[in-house]
Design a protein around this motif. Structure first.
Motif, PDB file in Angstrom:
ATOM      1  N   LYS A  89       0.834  -1.207   0.000  1.00 19.75           N
ATOM      2  CA  LYS A  89       0.000   0.000   0.000  1.00 19.75           C
ATOM      3  C   LYS A  89       0.867   1.254   0.000  1.00 19.75           C
ATOM      4  O   LYS A  89       0.582   2.217  -0.712  1.00 19.75           O
ATOM      5  CB  LYS A  89      -0.948  -0.025   1.198  1.00 19.75           C
ATOM      6  CG  LYS A  89      -2.058  -1.041   1.010  1.00 19.75           C
ATOM      7  CD  LYS A  89      -2.911  -1.306   2.220  1.00 19.75           C
ATOM      8  CE  LYS A  89      -3.402  -0.130   2.951  1.00 19.75           C
ATOM      9  NZ  LYS A  89      -4.350  -0.452   4.021  1.00 19.75           N
ATOM     10  N   LYS A  93       0.994   4.051  -2.879  1.00 18.96           N
ATOM     11  CA  LYS A  93       0.640   5.421  -2.489  1.00 18.96           C
ATOM     12  C   LYS A  93       1.766   6.395  -2.846  1.00 18.96           C
ATOM     13  O   LYS A  93       1.509   7.509  -3.301  1.00 18.96           O
ATOM     14  CB  LYS A  93       0.339   5.478  -0.994  1.00 18.96           C
ATOM     15  CG  LYS A  93      -0.175   6.808  -0.540  1.00 18.96           C
ATOM     16  CD  LYS A  93      -0.564   6.787   0.927  1.00 18.96           C
ATOM     17  CE  LYS A  93      -1.089   8.145   1.337  1.00 18.96           C
ATOM     18  NZ  LYS A  93      -1.489   8.177   2.736  1.00 18.96           N
ATOM     19  N   SER A  98      -4.019   4.592  -6.196  1.00 16.04           N
ATOM     20  CA  SER A  98      -4.909   4.083  -5.157  1.00 16.04           C
ATOM     21  C   SER A  98      -5.150   2.607  -5.440  1.00 16.04           C
ATOM     22  O   SER A  98      -5.178   2.179  -6.598  1.00 16.04           O
ATOM     23  CB  SER A  98      -6.222   4.866  -5.119  1.00 16.04           C
ATOM     24  OG  SER A  98      -6.945   4.679  -6.304  1.00 16.04           O
ATOM     25  N   SER A  99      -5.288   1.831  -4.387  1.00 17.32           N
ATOM     26  CA  SER A  99      -5.438   0.384  -4.539  1.00 17.32           C
ATOM     27  C   SER A  99      -6.721  -0.076  -3.874  1.00 17.32           C
ATOM     28  O   SER A  99      -7.160   0.502  -2.888  1.00 17.32           O
ATOM     29  CB  SER A  99      -4.240  -0.343  -3.933  1.00 17.32           C
ATOM     30  OG  SER A  99      -4.100  -0.005  -2.570  1.00 17.32           O
ATOM     31  N   ASP A 100      -7.292  -1.123  -4.437  1.00 21.41           N
ATOM     32  CA  ASP A 100      -8.536  -1.655  -3.912  1.00 21.41           C
ATOM     33  C   ASP A 100      -8.530  -3.175  -4.041  1.00 21.41           C
ATOM     34  O   ASP A 100      -8.719  -3.704  -5.135  1.00 21.41           O
ATOM     35  CB  ASP A 100      -9.714  -1.048  -4.678  1.00 21.41           C
ATOM     36  CG  ASP A 100     -11.035  -1.187  -3.955  1.00 21.41           C
ATOM     37  OD1 ASP A 100     -11.069  -1.801  -2.869  1.00 21.41           O
ATOM     38  OD2 ASP A 100     -12.031  -0.687  -4.479  1.00 21.41           O
TER      39      ASP A 100
END
Length: 128
Positions: A89, A93, A98-100
């Motif tokens: 993450k 960042k 952005s990560s999901d």
């Protein structure tokens, strides 16, 4: 004289929606691929990752290398949702991605919608 079987790195040099997933692979662009994939601006790449294996920053190096063209990374973690490790993450960042994390099925559906909207999306999809 004929050569033996030549194994090449799996790569489709374009962006394409995922038509189907399951049975350990994916179908896209009238082709099929057995195993996990990375869907990036540079194309769809075979990815040596299996469900249940821990993700590392090194696993996503190709994503990080193309960070300038990616705003959102969808991570299909398999049948179940698994959180991303803190170091992954942080690396994403740092590059303004952005990560999901979500199940692979949800990631495929979301990727297809975002791709149709011409968004700067990438996906790391673990085969189920």
């Amino acid at each position: 004289m004929a050569k033996g079987i030549e194994i090449r790195e799996a790569h489709f040099p374009g962006r394409a929606p995922i038509d189907a997933y399951g049975n350990g692979g994916f179908r896209f662009a009238d082709m099929s691929h057995r195993g996990s994939i990375l869907c990036l601006p540079s194309g769809i790449h075979g990815w040596d990752k299996e469900e249940g294996e821990a993700l590392t920053v090194a696993d996503l190096q190709r994503v990080l290398d193309e960070a300038g063209d990616i705003e959102v990374l969808l991570v299909g973690t398999g049948k179940d949702i698994r959180p991303l490790p803190a170091d992954i993450k942080a690396a994403l960042k740092e590059r303004r991605i952005s990560s999901d994390p979500m199940s692979t099925g949800a990631a495929v559906r979301t990727f297809n919608v975002m791709l149709a909207e011409s968004r700067a999306v990438a996906a790391a999809l673990i085969a189920v």
